[in-house]
Design a protein around this motif. Sequence first.
Motif, PDB file in Angstrom:
ATOM      1  N   LEU A  14      24.362  71.048  33.749  1.00 39.90           N
ATOM      2  CA  LEU A  14      24.859  70.411  32.905  1.00 39.90           C
ATOM      3  C   LEU A  14      24.344  70.751  31.531  1.00 39.90           C
ATOM      4  O   LEU A  14      24.672  70.753  30.265  1.00 39.90           O
ATOM      5  N   PHE A  15      22.913  71.083  31.671  1.00 35.94           N
ATOM      6  CA  PHE A  15      22.116  71.625  30.537  1.00 35.94           C
ATOM      7  C   PHE A  15      22.838  72.837  29.866  1.00 35.94           C
ATOM      8  O   PHE A  15      23.053  72.989  28.635  1.00 35.94           O
ATOM      9  N   TYR A  20      26.449  75.523  26.085  1.00 34.20           N
ATOM     10  CA  TYR A  20      27.620  76.481  25.574  1.00 34.20           C
ATOM     11  C   TYR A  20      28.394  75.766  24.726  1.00 34.20           C
ATOM     12  O   TYR A  20      28.898  76.175  23.499  1.00 34.20           O
ATOM     13  N   ALA A  21      28.771  74.530  24.896  1.00 32.52           N
ATOM     14  CA  ALA A  21      29.672  73.810  24.024  1.00 32.52           C
ATOM     15  C   ALA A  21      29.073  73.411  22.726  1.00 32.52           C
ATOM     16  O   ALA A  21      29.727  73.388  21.635  1.00 32.52           O
ATOM     17  N   ILE A  37      25.731  65.575  26.999  1.00 32.10           N
ATOM     18  CA  ILE A  37      25.909  66.216  28.000  1.00 32.10           C
ATOM     19  C   ILE A  37      24.565  66.846  28.404  1.00 32.10           C
ATOM     20  O   ILE A  37      23.959  67.066  29.545  1.00 32.10           O
ATOM     21  N   LEU A  38      23.995  67.628  27.423  1.00 29.56           N
ATOM     22  CA  LEU A  38      22.741  68.359  27.413  1.00 29.56           C
ATOM     23  C   LEU A  38      21.603  67.349  27.878  1.00 29.56           C
ATOM     24  O   LEU A  38      20.851  67.696  28.813  1.00 29.56           O
ATOM     25  N   GLY A  39      21.683  66.265  27.143  1.00 32.61           N
ATOM     26  CA  GLY A  39      20.500  65.204  27.425  1.00 32.61           C
ATOM     27  C   GLY A  39      20.717  64.777  29.025  1.00 32.61           C
ATOM     28  O   GLY A  39      19.533  64.541  29.411  1.00 32.61           O
ATOM     29  N   GLY A  40      21.860  64.555  29.316  1.00 35.05           N
ATOM     30  CA  GLY A  40      22.071  64.135  30.752  1.00 35.05           C
ATOM     31  C   GLY A  40      21.346  65.072  31.726  1.00 35.05           C
ATOM     32  O   GLY A  40      20.951  64.829  32.851  1.00 35.05           O
ATOM     33  N   ILE A  42      18.956  67.284  31.387  1.00 35.69           N
ATOM     34  CA  ILE A  42      17.532  66.915  31.105  1.00 35.69           C
ATOM     35  C   ILE A  42      17.095  65.661  32.076  1.00 35.69           C
ATOM     36  O   ILE A  42      16.079  66.098  32.740  1.00 35.69           O
ATOM     37  N   PHE A  43      17.901  64.719  31.819  1.00 33.52           N
ATOM     38  CA  PHE A  43      17.643  63.391  32.619  1.00 33.52           C
ATOM     39  C   PHE A  43      17.634  63.655  34.153  1.00 33.52           C
ATOM     40  O   PHE A  43      16.615  63.366  34.818  1.00 33.52           O
ATOM     41  N   LEU A  44      18.569  64.610  34.693  1.00 32.18           N
ATOM     42  CA  LEU A  44      18.708  64.843  36.003  1.00 32.18           C
ATOM     43  C   LEU A  44      17.411  65.353  36.449  1.00 32.18           C
ATOM     44  O   LEU A  44      17.163  65.279  37.615  1.00 32.18           O
ATOM     45  N   VAL A  45      17.150  66.546  35.679  1.00 32.74           N
ATOM     46  CA  VAL A  45      15.936  67.429  35.976  1.00 32.74           C
ATOM     47  C   VAL A  45      14.759  66.584  36.088  1.00 32.74           C
ATOM     48  O   VAL A  45      14.205  66.709  37.039  1.00 32.74           O
TER      49      VAL A  45
END
Length: 101
Positions: A14-15, A20-21, A37-40, A42-45
């Motif tokens: 997701l990061f 990329y986007a 999406i990038l933040g999501g 990071i939250f998953l990691v």
Amino acid sequence: MVTALLYGLTGLGLFALGLYALITQAHLLRKLLAINILGGGIFLVLGGLTRRLADGLTDPVPHAMVITGIVVDIAATALGLAIIVRIHALTGHTTLPEERE
């Protein structure tokens, strides 16, 4: 251990997708969604990297950081949307001047 690896790899994916986007998209709303999406990712990691304590419970500090990050992310998204609306009202465009052709 397998679950933490799955969370980590999904978060990394997701990061990478969000990064990329963020780089390739010219539309400001798409850039804002890419940041979310990038933040999501990071939250998953962060959620996947929690360690187990001796009694089988997990360390609550990373979970508290993720919850706090989600609240900050919502506030930043609202601010970003307000800025995009203001830019559109002033210029009539939703892209930055150097990205228009």
